[in-house]
Design an enzyme around this catalytic site. Sequence first.
Site, PDB file in Angstrom:
ATOM      1  N   LYS A 129       0.802  -1.225   0.000  1.00 12.35           N
ATOM      2  CA  LYS A 129       0.000   0.000   0.000  1.00 12.35           C
ATOM      3  C   LYS A 129       0.837   1.278   0.000  1.00 12.35           C
ATOM      4  O   LYS A 129       0.427   2.301  -0.527  1.00 12.35           O
ATOM      5  CB  LYS A 129      -0.971  -0.011   1.175  1.00 12.35           C
ATOM      6  CG  LYS A 129      -2.021  -1.114   1.015  1.00 12.35           C
ATOM      7  CD  LYS A 129      -3.306  -0.771   1.686  1.00 12.35           C
ATOM      8  CE  LYS A 129      -4.431  -1.682   1.235  1.00 12.35           C
ATOM      9  NZ  LYS A 129      -4.254  -3.083   1.666  1.00 12.35           N
ATOM     10  N   GLU A 134      -9.916   6.390   3.554  1.00  9.54           N
ATOM     11  CA  GLU A 134     -10.748   5.439   4.275  1.00  9.54           C
ATOM     12  C   GLU A 134      -9.866   4.248   4.595  1.00  9.54           C
ATOM     13  O   GLU A 134      -8.898   3.982   3.891  1.00  9.54           O
ATOM     14  CB  GLU A 134     -11.931   4.997   3.418  1.00  9.54           C
ATOM     15  CG  GLU A 134     -11.622   3.905   2.382  1.00  9.54           C
ATOM     16  CD  GLU A 134     -10.647   4.328   1.287  1.00  9.54           C
ATOM     17  OE1 GLU A 134     -10.514   5.552   1.033  1.00  9.54           O
ATOM     18  OE2 GLU A 134     -10.005   3.451   0.690  1.00  9.54           O
ATOM     19  N   SER A 184       1.726  -9.818  -1.061  1.00 11.00           N
ATOM     20  CA  SER A 184       1.355  -8.406  -0.919  1.00 11.00           C
ATOM     21  C   SER A 184       1.650  -7.813   0.454  1.00 11.00           C
ATOM     22  O   SER A 184       1.821  -6.607   0.577  1.00 11.00           O
ATOM     23  CB  SER A 184      -0.125  -8.224  -1.252  1.00 11.00           C
ATOM     24  OG  SER A 184      -0.932  -9.082  -0.467  1.00 11.00           O
TER      25      SER A 184
END
Length: 406
Positions: free
Chosen positions: A96, A118, A385
Amino acid sequence: MTTKKRPSSAAPREGYFGPYGGQFVPETLMGALAQLDREYEAAMADAAFRAELDRCYRQIAGRPSELYFCRRLTAQLGGAKIYLKREDMNHTGAHKINNTLGQALLAVRMGKKRLIAETGAGQHGVATATAAAVFGLDCDVYMVTEDIRRQALNVFRMKLLGTRVVPVTTGQCTLKDALNEAMRDWMGSVGHTHYVLGTVAGPHPFPKIVTEFQAVIGREAREQMLAAEGRLPDVLVACVGGGSNASGLFKPMIDDASVAMVGVEAGGRGMKLGDHAASLCAGSPGVLHGTLSYILQDADGQTAPVHSVSAGLDYPGVGPEHAYWKDSGRVRYTACSDDDAISALMTLSRSEGIIPALESSHAVAEALRLAPTLGKDKILLINLSGRGDKDCNEIAEILRRRGESV
Ligand SMILES: *Cc1c(COP(=O)(O)O)cnc(C)c1O
């Protein structure tokens, strides 16, 4: 939120992937989206911006991430060679940060002083809070009260980083309600605020922008694989929530016809509506959060509740380019159950000394199934990930309920 359809035109449609994508947003946001698109295109054409982004990837995220050969796991399964792209080794523990650093740099370039986002599990919130601290920006993260309780550690991390965590109590109290609140904030604050969307969904240009910032994964993997094996992998496997880590790996190899691609969604407790979050495998086209894509909806078109053991996959929509890749057959999409993800997590932990995130474990599970069906001359690459430290409490609790222990 209310939707407004963009006038259609006969030209190849900017912001669409086949029929999917678009900008289904209120009029007040059209100007901000247009500005974002202009600034993004100018930034990507500017060598100084790209150099600064590269520096951030290196010095803050810790890139490039390793391409790692799973020696023991490959031997155990007796099939394809298994490699991992180690996004789990990035600063803040997942892919991310690639996106939040890029978008924070864009915000600075646009002269915006505040970020909003969010978050569900809090991973995107922490990555956004980190980027805000790096560039000295104000930051508010919207999170539903139930997640604030469950993800206390990530809430504390965000606060340590100087971010305010705003409790959301509206709607069904799920990630999509936090997203709605963030959008609502943005409608009143676009002049000085940038909305850092966390995945490849949302209105144009977000899917394009987030895909590009995550494509560093696939570009590195492509080069690293050519250096390690002298050729590209035969199969790529990535988990799909909104779809950003999968897009980041797939996109730079999408024109390489020899590379097969598999996206793995959250199969949850089973394929009954409400028990999973597999929008591509079990959903149908509809509009959610400003974009047309596959979504999980009931017979009345209401967004369905979703379930997954991994909070990061627990979203009833998916990025519009994935919808396009599904329909065109370029990518195969499948789902993996909660239980299979947990056992894949244990397998990888013990065979390679790597505890994967529960999200990533969905991709690992599909690879465990696939590798033995492929010859030893084949190469399978999993996008790892994120790391699983954040999930240890949850896994311990699940084992306790089952009457098992590690
Ligand atoms: C958030 C998250 C995901 C799901 O998001 P995508 O946009 O589908 O990539 C997957 N893995 C990890 C580790 C995450 O934190």
